[in-house]
Design an enzyme around this catalytic site. Sequence first.
Site, short mmCIF file in Angstrom:
data_model
loop_
_atom_site.label_atom_id
_atom_site.label_comp_id
_atom_site.label_asym_id
_atom_site.label_seq_id
_atom_site.Cartn_x
_atom_site.Cartn_y
_atom_site.Cartn_z
N ASP A 66 0.83 -1.20 0.00
CA ASP A 66 0.00 0.00 0.00
C ASP A 66 0.87 1.25 0.00
O ASP A 66 2.00 1.22 0.47
CB ASP A 66 -0.88 0.05 1.25
CG ASP A 66 -1.80 -1.15 1.36
OD1 ASP A 66 -2.27 -1.61 0.30
OD2 ASP A 66 -2.05 -1.61 2.49
N TYR A 68 2.22 4.78 1.45
CA TYR A 68 2.34 5.32 2.80
C TYR A 68 1.14 6.21 3.09
O TYR A 68 0.66 6.92 2.20
CB TYR A 68 3.64 6.11 2.95
CG TYR A 68 4.89 5.27 2.77
CD1 TYR A 68 5.21 4.26 3.66
CD2 TYR A 68 5.76 5.50 1.70
CE1 TYR A 68 6.35 3.49 3.51
CE2 TYR A 68 6.91 4.73 1.54
CZ TYR A 68 7.20 3.73 2.44
OH TYR A 68 8.33 2.98 2.28
N PHE A 79 7.80 1.81 -1.99
CA PHE A 79 8.91 1.95 -1.05
C PHE A 79 9.52 3.35 -1.02
O PHE A 79 10.38 3.63 -0.20
CB PHE A 79 10.02 0.93 -1.33
CG PHE A 79 9.64 -0.49 -1.05
CD1 PHE A 79 9.65 -0.99 0.24
CD2 PHE A 79 9.22 -1.34 -2.08
CE1 PHE A 79 9.27 -2.30 0.51
CE2 PHE A 79 8.85 -2.65 -1.82
CZ PHE A 79 8.88 -3.14 -0.52
N HIS A 189 10.48 -9.93 3.27
CA HIS A 189 10.23 -8.50 3.10
C HIS A 189 11.29 -7.70 3.87
O HIS A 189 11.76 -8.15 4.93
CB HIS A 189 8.83 -8.17 3.63
CG HIS A 189 8.33 -6.83 3.25
ND1 HIS A 189 8.64 -5.68 3.95
CD2 HIS A 189 7.52 -6.44 2.23
CE1 HIS A 189 8.05 -4.65 3.37
NE2 HIS A 189 7.36 -5.08 2.32
#
Length: 222
Positions: A66, A68, A79, A189
């Site tokens: 998703d 931020y 990212f 991750h």
Amino acid sequence: MDVKIEASWKTVLQPEFDKDYFVELTTIVRNEIMAGKRIYPPARLIFNAFEKTPFDRVKVVILGQDPYHNAGQAHGLAFSVQEEVETPPSLINIYKEIEDEFGTKAMGRSGNLGNWAAQGVFLLNNTLTVEAHQAGSHRGLGWETFMANIITYLNTNRSNLVFLLWGSYAQRKGEVIDAFKHKILKSAHPSPLSVFRGFFGCRHFSQTNQYLQEKGLTPIEW
């Protein structure tokens, strides 16, 4: 919504834009904006990944989750955060892995990954919008279908891409990718919750460049 999409992607995506699920999705997001809800990223940056990395220039695909959800962070690249915003923990860990692989300084740089996008790194989140301070609030609206179709289209219509699948969520999304046509790299991750389970030491960035060079393509300056 005043969105920007690069011309080659606009051609690719037009049939998707005309589908009922996408019309419903954009109607919901537009209505939330008109109702005064704060939606991130700003409308003009929702398709920023597509704007910054033309379809025929994609070399590497990084799948995020998703956007931020705090003010000033999201700008449509997985990212990545906007300039002058504190670098998020997952990206700090990504930079640490790059430093370890190449022995070059990555820490301390901006969290804006626009330079990667310009080199052909397609930074694709699984949902492209989110309500302020409401993590995951736009899941289930239709973005997941859209992203699955984009991944399938890239898999079918391009060759020799590198897919970086970090975490089980991205790996499930990548199950459609043809490993004979593309390079698939999997790890944990980079979140602080899982980074020591296999992200640190994965050497994905050097492996990506090695593969690109083997295919006669310019490596990424990470």
